[in-house]
Design an enzyme around this catalytic site. Structure first.
Site, PDB file in Angstrom:
ATOM      1  N   HIS A   1      13.406   9.455 -10.441  1.00 28.73           N
ATOM      2  CA  HIS A   1      13.518   8.645 -11.668  1.00 28.73           C
ATOM      3  C   HIS A   1      12.267   7.780 -11.851  1.00 28.73           C
ATOM      4  O   HIS A   1      11.766   7.628 -12.975  1.00 28.73           O
ATOM      5  CB  HIS A   1      14.693   7.673 -11.572  1.00 28.73           C
ATOM      6  CG  HIS A   1      16.042   8.313 -11.430  1.00 28.73           C
ATOM      7  ND1 HIS A   1      16.768   8.278 -10.266  1.00 28.73           N
ATOM      8  CD2 HIS A   1      16.800   8.992 -12.319  1.00 28.73           C
ATOM      9  CE1 HIS A   1      17.927   8.892 -10.447  1.00 28.73           C
ATOM     10  NE2 HIS A   1      17.975   9.352 -11.673  1.00 28.73           N
TER      11      HIS A   1
ATOM     12  N   GLU B   1      12.652  17.633 -14.863  1.00 31.56           N
ATOM     13  CA  GLU B   1      12.812  19.096 -14.809  1.00 31.56           C
ATOM     14  C   GLU B   1      13.838  19.508 -13.765  1.00 31.56           C
ATOM     15  O   GLU B   1      14.250  20.659 -13.726  1.00 31.56           O
ATOM     16  CB  GLU B   1      11.468  19.759 -14.480  1.00 31.56           C
ATOM     17  CG  GLU B   1      10.515  19.749 -15.642  1.00 31.56           C
ATOM     18  CD  GLU B   1       9.245  20.528 -15.349  1.00 31.56           C
ATOM     19  OE1 GLU B   1       9.058  20.977 -14.189  1.00 31.56           O
ATOM     20  OE2 GLU B   1       8.434  20.670 -16.276  1.00 31.56           O
TER      21      GLU B   1
ATOM     22  N   MET C   1      15.044  15.602  -4.973  1.00 35.48           N
ATOM     23  CA  MET C   1      15.722  14.294  -4.951  1.00 35.48           C
ATOM     24  C   MET C   1      16.822  14.268  -6.000  1.00 35.48           C
ATOM     25  O   MET C   1      16.657  14.749  -7.114  1.00 35.48           O
ATOM     26  CB  MET C   1      14.722  13.182  -5.218  1.00 35.48           C
ATOM     27  CG  MET C   1      13.810  12.976  -4.044  1.00 35.48           C
ATOM     28  SD  MET C   1      12.880  11.453  -4.226  1.00 35.48           S
ATOM     29  CE  MET C   1      11.779  11.615  -2.823  1.00 35.48           C
TER      30      MET C   1
END
Ligand code: PAF
Length: 286
Positions: A38, A149, A185
């Site tokens: 993020h 993505e 992640m």
């Protein structure tokens, strides 16, 4: 100091003030539990705008009954500190009653890229995402919005939605950020037991092997079967799909299209115990 806003009227005032000062606004929509993936999107938004707004809303309409809405990790204080550190200037943190007031009766539905893949296993998902993302874009009215993505099908659905509804925002995709061992992640990685965490990086390794195979001897179906068997051998409990698709339309690709150089994406979803992992790669770049 990051400004935290919980009501739509305050959000609109804050955005208008920033616009009046000549600022370009970037938005990174999130459900919180922020990790480096993020925060990289925040960095990218910062390269395209002056003021970066981040929304934090665990959107109930994209979870089916029995999914992990109640146990989805939440840490607003920790998220705020990370965002401040990365230079975001506005945190839009509405409550569910702000997003879905009594009598809420509208939903946004996108066909095309939302067909198949995730929809085969989470049929409610893209309706919930498309509705909340439309609301977030109309609430903040950013110049640019950045999505990861990692959720590649979601990114294509949002690109389609923005084009089809003429929403005046530039959509930018940010790369998947990975742990040192290759695991993409995700806030949901926190659910993995130590044993499953050790198996999880096999997903990326197998996608890479499959991607190389799909490009060098183009047979999408054979590559998908190879990957499914390899995932089960590696210790995955169940494979929802491994699919080689056209990178933009997400439609299946023929051998001729692969040979002619069509842009490709290899996408997968597989389970380790009660945790469902998704990942994807560009098979032409491995
Ligand atoms: O990718 C996510 O975190 C969510 O699906 C999004 C885009 C913030 C919508 O709730």
């Amino acid at each position: 100091m990051i400004e935290t806003v919980r009501s739509l009227s305050t959000l609109r005032e804050s955005v208008s003030r920033r616009r009046a000062a000549g600022k370009r606004i970037g938005l990174v929509p999130t459900m919180g539990a922020l990790h480096e993936g993020h925060l990289t999107l925040v960095d990218i938004a910062g390269q395209h705008s002056d003021d970066v707004a981040v929304s934090l809303f665990v959107n109930p309409t994209q979870f089916a009954p029995g999914e992990d809405l109640d146990r989805y990790p939440r840490d607003e204080e920790g998220d705020r500190a990370k965002l401040e550190d990365r230079g975001a200037s506005l945190l839009w943190a509405p409550g569910p009653e702000q997003m879905y007031p009594d009598g809420f009766a509208t939903s946004v539905s996108v066909d095309g890229p939302s067909e198949g893949l995730e929809t085969g296993y989470r049929p409610h998902f893209f309706g919930g995402v498309a509705t909340v993302v439309t609301k977030l874009l109309l609430q903040v009215l950013p110049d640019v919005a950045v999505f990861g993505e990692k959720d590649y099908q979601q990114l294509q659905v949002i690109r389609r939605l923005v084009r089809d509804l003429d929403i005046p925002v530039q959509v930018v995709g940010g790369p998947t950020i990975r742990e040192a061992d290759g695991l993409a992640m995700s806030s949901r990685n926190a659910y993995l037991s130590a044993e499953h965490r050790a198996i999880a990086p096999a997903l990326k390794r197998i996608l890479d092997d499959t991607g190389r195979q799909a490009v060098s001897s183009p047979d999408g179906e054979k590559a998908e079967t190879f990957a499914t068997e390899a995932l089960i051998s590696a210790g995955f409990d169940k494979v929802d799909y491994v699919a080689l698709r056209h990178a933009d339309s997400l439609k299946p690709v023929t051998t001729n299209e692969i040979e002619a150089g069509a842009p490709l994406r290899l996408l997968a979803a597989a389970h380790l115990g009660t945790t469902r992992l998704i990942d994807n790669i560009d098979p032409r770049s491995v």
